[in-house]
Design a protein around this motif. Structure first.
Motif, PDB file in Angstrom:
ATOM      1  N   PHE A   1       0.833  -1.193   0.000  1.00  0.00           N
ATOM      2  CA  PHE A   1       0.000   0.000   0.000  1.00  0.00           C
ATOM      3  C   PHE A   1       0.877   1.257   0.000  1.00  0.00           C
ATOM      4  CE2 PHE A   1      -3.185  -2.847   2.272  1.00  0.00           C
ATOM      5  CZ  PHE A   1      -3.995  -2.993   1.159  1.00  0.00           C
ATOM      6  N   TRP A   2       0.213   2.387  -0.323  1.00  0.00           N
ATOM      7  CA  TRP A   2       0.920   3.662  -0.384  1.00  0.00           C
ATOM      8  C   TRP A   2       1.255   4.210   0.993  1.00  0.00           C
ATOM      9  CZ3 TRP A   2      -3.973   3.530   0.946  1.00  0.00           C
ATOM     10  CH2 TRP A   2      -4.568   4.603   1.561  1.00  0.00           C
ATOM     11  N   TRP A   3       0.344   4.031   1.951  1.00  0.00           N
ATOM     12  CA  TRP A   3       0.487   4.792   3.198  1.00  0.00           C
ATOM     13  C   TRP A   3       1.697   4.363   4.035  1.00  0.00           C
ATOM     14  CZ3 TRP A   3       0.332   2.694   8.004  1.00  0.00           C
ATOM     15  CH2 TRP A   3      -0.308   1.472   8.183  1.00  0.00           C
ATOM     16  N   PRO A   4       2.107   3.072   4.100  1.00  0.00           N
ATOM     17  CA  PRO A   4       3.339   2.780   4.845  1.00  0.00           C
ATOM     18  C   PRO A   4       4.566   3.483   4.259  1.00  0.00           C
ATOM     19  CG  PRO A   4       2.053   0.780   4.551  1.00  0.00           C
ATOM     20  CD  PRO A   4       1.438   1.821   3.673  1.00  0.00           C
ATOM     21  N   VAL A   5       4.582   3.655   2.931  1.00  0.00           N
ATOM     22  CA  VAL A   5       5.708   4.360   2.296  1.00  0.00           C
ATOM     23  C   VAL A   5       5.711   5.828   2.727  1.00  0.00           C
ATOM     24  CG1 VAL A   5       6.721   5.062   0.084  1.00  0.00           C
ATOM     25  CG2 VAL A   5       5.751   2.753   0.358  1.00  0.00           C
ATOM     26  N   THR A   6       4.536   6.462   2.740  1.00  0.00           N
ATOM     27  CA  THR A   6       4.492   7.868   3.172  1.00  0.00           C
ATOM     28  C   THR A   6       4.929   8.015   4.624  1.00  0.00           C
ATOM     29  OG1 THR A   6       2.173   7.834   3.927  1.00  0.00           O
ATOM     30  CG2 THR A   6       2.552   8.297   1.601  1.00  0.00           C
ATOM     31  N   GLU A   7       4.538   7.048   5.470  1.00  0.00           N
ATOM     32  CA  GLU A   7       4.898   7.146   6.884  1.00  0.00           C
ATOM     33  C   GLU A   7       6.375   6.843   7.106  1.00  0.00           C
ATOM     34  OE1 GLU A   7       3.159   8.590   9.000  1.00  0.00           O
ATOM     35  OE2 GLU A   7       1.346   8.712   7.766  1.00  0.00           O
ATOM     36  N   ALA A   8       6.954   5.957   6.301  1.00  0.00           N
ATOM     37  CA  ALA A   8       8.397   5.742   6.375  1.00  0.00           C
ATOM     38  C   ALA A   8       9.142   7.013   5.980  1.00  0.00           C
ATOM     39  CB  ALA A   8       8.806   4.582   5.463  1.00  0.00           C
ATOM     40  N   ILE A   9       8.643   7.708   4.968  1.00  0.00           N
ATOM     41  CA  ILE A   9       9.247   8.980   4.562  1.00  0.00           C
ATOM     42  C   ILE A   9       9.242   9.966   5.725  1.00  0.00           C
ATOM     43  CG2 ILE A   9       8.799  11.047   3.167  1.00  0.00           C
ATOM     44  CD1 ILE A   9       7.945   9.048   0.902  1.00  0.00           C
ATOM     45  N   GLY A  10       8.107  10.099   6.410  1.00  0.00           N
ATOM     46  CA  GLY A  10       8.025  11.033   7.531  1.00  0.00           C
ATOM     47  C   GLY A  10       8.955  10.670   8.663  1.00  0.00           C
ATOM     48  N   ALA A  11       9.046   9.380   8.985  1.00  0.00           N
ATOM     49  CA  ALA A  11       9.918   8.947  10.078  1.00  0.00           C
ATOM     50  C   ALA A  11      11.385   9.116   9.722  1.00  0.00           C
ATOM     51  CB  ALA A  11       9.629   7.485  10.419  1.00  0.00           C
ATOM     52  N   LEU A  12      11.743   8.768   8.503  1.00  0.00           N
ATOM     53  CA  LEU A  12      13.143   8.923   8.081  1.00  0.00           C
ATOM     54  C   LEU A  12      13.535  10.397   8.016  1.00  0.00           C
ATOM     55  CD1 LEU A  12      13.047   6.138   5.383  1.00  0.00           C
ATOM     56  CD2 LEU A  12      14.638   6.169   7.329  1.00  0.00           C
ATOM     57  N   ALA A  13      12.620  11.247   7.557  1.00  0.00           N
ATOM     58  CA  ALA A  13      12.916  12.686   7.545  1.00  0.00           C
ATOM     59  C   ALA A  13      13.181  13.188   8.954  1.00  0.00           C
ATOM     60  CB  ALA A  13      11.767  13.454   6.907  1.00  0.00           C
ATOM     61  N   ALA A  14      12.397  12.691   9.929  1.00  0.00           N
ATOM     62  CA  ALA A  14      12.613  13.105  11.320  1.00  0.00           C
ATOM     63  C   ALA A  14      13.973  12.649  11.827  1.00  0.00           C
ATOM     64  CB  ALA A  14      11.496  12.549  12.208  1.00  0.00           C
ATOM     65  N   LEU A  15      14.354  11.418  11.523  1.00  0.00           N
ATOM     66  CA  LEU A  15      15.680  10.934  11.951  1.00  0.00           C
ATOM     67  C   LEU A  15      16.802  11.736  11.299  1.00  0.00           C
ATOM     68  CD1 LEU A  15      15.193   7.057  11.916  1.00  0.00           C
ATOM     69  CD2 LEU A  15      15.329   8.552  13.925  1.00  0.00           C
ATOM     70  N   ILE A  16      16.636  12.074  10.032  1.00  0.00           N
ATOM     71  CA  ILE A  16      17.661  12.861   9.331  1.00  0.00           C
ATOM     72  C   ILE A  16      17.806  14.236   9.981  1.00  0.00           C
ATOM     73  CG2 ILE A  16      18.170  14.050   7.152  1.00  0.00           C
ATOM     74  CD1 ILE A  16      16.885  11.560   5.751  1.00  0.00           C
ATOM     75  N   LYS A  17      16.688  14.862  10.324  1.00  0.00           N
ATOM     76  CA  LYS A  17      16.750  16.177  10.973  1.00  0.00           C
ATOM     77  C   LYS A  17      17.425  16.108  12.335  1.00  0.00           C
ATOM     78  CE  LYS A  17      12.336  17.511   8.907  1.00  0.00           C
ATOM     79  NZ  LYS A  17      10.912  17.797   9.172  1.00  0.00           N
ATOM     80  N   LEU A  18      17.249  14.978  13.026  1.00  0.00           N
ATOM     81  CA  LEU A  18      17.775  14.856  14.375  1.00  0.00           C
ATOM     82  C   LEU A  18      19.263  14.549  14.377  1.00  0.00           C
ATOM     83  CD1 LEU A  18      17.106  14.791  17.416  1.00  0.00           C
ATOM     84  CD2 LEU A  18      16.677  12.332  17.155  1.00  0.00           C
ATOM     85  N   ASP A  19      19.652  13.455  13.725  1.00  0.00           N
ATOM     86  CA  ASP A  19      21.071  13.067  13.699  1.00  0.00           C
ATOM     87  C   ASP A  19      21.322  12.158  12.502  1.00  0.00           C
ATOM     88  OD1 ASP A  19      19.762  10.797  14.521  1.00  0.00           O
ATOM     89  OD2 ASP A  19      21.180  10.257  16.081  1.00  0.00           O
ATOM     90  N   GLY A  20      20.989  12.666  11.321  1.00  0.00           N
ATOM     91  CA  GLY A  20      20.966  11.858  10.116  1.00  0.00           C
ATOM     92  C   GLY A  20      22.210  11.018   9.888  1.00  0.00           C
ATOM     93  N   GLN A  21      22.002   9.757   9.611  1.00  0.00           N
ATOM     94  CA  GLN A  21      23.075   8.827   9.273  1.00  0.00           C
ATOM     95  C   GLN A  21      22.960   8.468   7.804  1.00  0.00           C
ATOM     96  OE1 GLN A  21      22.902   5.560  12.073  1.00  0.00           O
ATOM     97  NE2 GLN A  21      22.793   6.943  13.842  1.00  0.00           N
ATOM     98  N   ALA A  22      24.048   7.929   7.247  1.00  0.00           N
ATOM     99  CA  ALA A  22      24.067   7.625   5.818  1.00  0.00           C
ATOM    100  C   ALA A  22      22.940   6.675   5.436  1.00  0.00           C
ATOM    101  CB  ALA A  22      25.422   7.036   5.437  1.00  0.00           C
ATOM    102  N   ALA A  23      22.652   5.699   6.302  1.00  0.00           N
ATOM    103  CA  ALA A  23      21.589   4.743   5.984  1.00  0.00           C
ATOM    104  C   ALA A  23      20.226   5.419   5.960  1.00  0.00           C
ATOM    105  CB  ALA A  23      21.593   3.603   6.995  1.00  0.00           C
TER     106      ALA A  23
END
Length: 419
Positions: free
Chosen positions: A318-340
């Protein structure tokens, strides 16, 4: 020709890449243009087919009304005029149609003849709170009365203060008819409470959001390999054998919800002035476990549900897990983004660009099917704008919390669509 979600050669993070940011703004504008066709002349909203035409059903469910209000209020805050009057129409429909003047609260669904399903669900009611809070942040004149009413209903009917969680369901006249307790309604409850705190500054909203997130993350995910059980009994013990509605209450654990919970956990932690040091590691554990479990290594995309050991149960993409992964990964990147984190963020957008985003009509297809073409299994047409619009807007802001105020400062949708 399919437009690319960013510059693959860009150094640093795509969150700072002008090409990616322009892509996010374009995608948001095109989705909003598509869903502008939602209003129904007689009140409420149509569900739209893939071309943006109204589907014949007259059924109007509470989460559809509220999510449209929330989404268009966010867009208005971000600088895009509500040309279709969706916030006004939705606020009126919530107050005069969904609101139950006989028994109080808000009925789950309506059709052309009136109430179709009068069940009182926490899942629907917390979205009323989200809609009211976002409308208030957008300056809507009727937001305060809706916010006051829904806050009183949630407090009196649904909130279990001894547990620090929301009960799930009642009949129309508020009789309990099951002992079911669920994570999904509470997760969206935390989302709505954080928005209500942003809109009002009232500390009880924030305190309740914190209690919900603590229970499901420190109290459940940490005990289940950083996977969150979806279903519980009346004493808030996980019910691993439960299987209900395949859309709202599937068996097992749902990795898309792990992403949502991780983002909300970081938002709540930041909005609470960052108490303690546990939240970032907990959010990362949720995200990394869900990615490892659910990513389809052969085709891309994320499985819908998992068994509690992390093996795939329902592999539908489905589409919505992908959108939510995007939001969570964006938050991690803003906090202390790692290469992965960056690699996964790009991977999600590349999959969405290839398989889910409708580059012709606008909006996102709900499912990637065979040969990565859109499929119509669980859903008919495009069910909502809510998940995808947040995936476009939240990465644009710098911070982890108070997204509406950050969007108001940035106004990314104020200018005409770029390029």
């Amino acid at each position: 020709m399919t437009e690319k979600p960013g510059n693959p050669d860009a150094c640093g993070h795509w969150l700072e890449d002008p090409a990616h940011r322009a892509f996010l703004v374009r995608d948001a504008h095109r989705a909003l243009d598509f869903f502008d066709a939602s209003p129904r002349a007689a009140g409420g909203f149509h569900t739209l087919d893939n071309a943006g035409r109204p589907l014949p059903s007259a059924l109007q469910e509470l989460h559809t009304t509220t999510r449209l209000v929330h989404s268009y209020a966010l867009a208005q805050i971000a600088g895009r005029d509500d040309r279709a009057g969706i916030v006004d129409r939705g606020m009126d429909y919530l107050w005069h149609a969904h609101r139950d003047r006989r028994f109080g609260g808000y009925v789950w669904s309506l059709d052309g003849e009136g109430v179709a399903d009068g069940t009182k669900l926490a899942y629907g009611h917390v979205f009323v709170l989200l809609a009211a809070a976002s409308a208030k942040l957008a300056g809507h004149p009727d937001a305060d009365r809706l916010l006051a009413d829904i806050s009183e209903v949630l407090d009196r009917r649904f909130w279990d203060d001894s547990a620090g969680l929301f009960r799930d369901e009642f009949t129309r006249d508020w009789q309990p008819f099951s002992t079911y307790r669920g994570m999904n309604a509470n997760m969206h409850g935390a989302e709505a409470l954080l928005a209500a705190h942003e809109a009002t500054g009232e500390g009880e909203y924030l305190s309740r959001a914190r209690r919900i997130l603590d229970f499901f993350i420190a109290g459940q995910a940490a005990l289940h390999g950083w996977r969150i059980p979806e279903h519980y009994d009346a004493d808030w013990r996980p019910d691993h054998g439960y299987c209900g509605n395949p859309m709202f209450r599937p068996a097992g654990t749902t990795p898309g919800h792990s992403f949502e919970m991780a983002r909300l956990h970081l938002q709540c932690w930041d909005q609470s002035q960052r108490p303690g040091a546990e939240a970032p590691a907990q959010a990362r554990a949720l995200v990394e476990t869900a990615l490892a479990d659910a990513w389809d290594c052969d085709r891309g995309g994320l499985a819908y549900t998992l068994h509690l050991d992390g093996s795939v149960d329902i592999g539908t993409r489905f589409w919505w897990p992908v959108t939510e992964a995007i939001g969570a990964l964006a938050a991690l990147i803003k906090l202390d983004g790692q290469a992965a984190d960056e690699a996964w963020y790009r991977r999600m957008w590349q999959f969405a660009d290839r398989c889910l985003i409708d580059h012709e009509a606008g909006g996102w297809f709900p499912e990637a099917g065979a040969e990565d073409r859109h499929a119509s299994g669980q859903f008919t047409g495009k069910p909502d704008i809510y998940h995808a619009l947040q995936a476009d807007l939240f990465p644009l802001v710098r911070g982890l919390s108070r997204p509406a105020r950050a969007l108001a400062d940035l106004s990314p949708l104020a200018d005409p669509q770029p390029g």
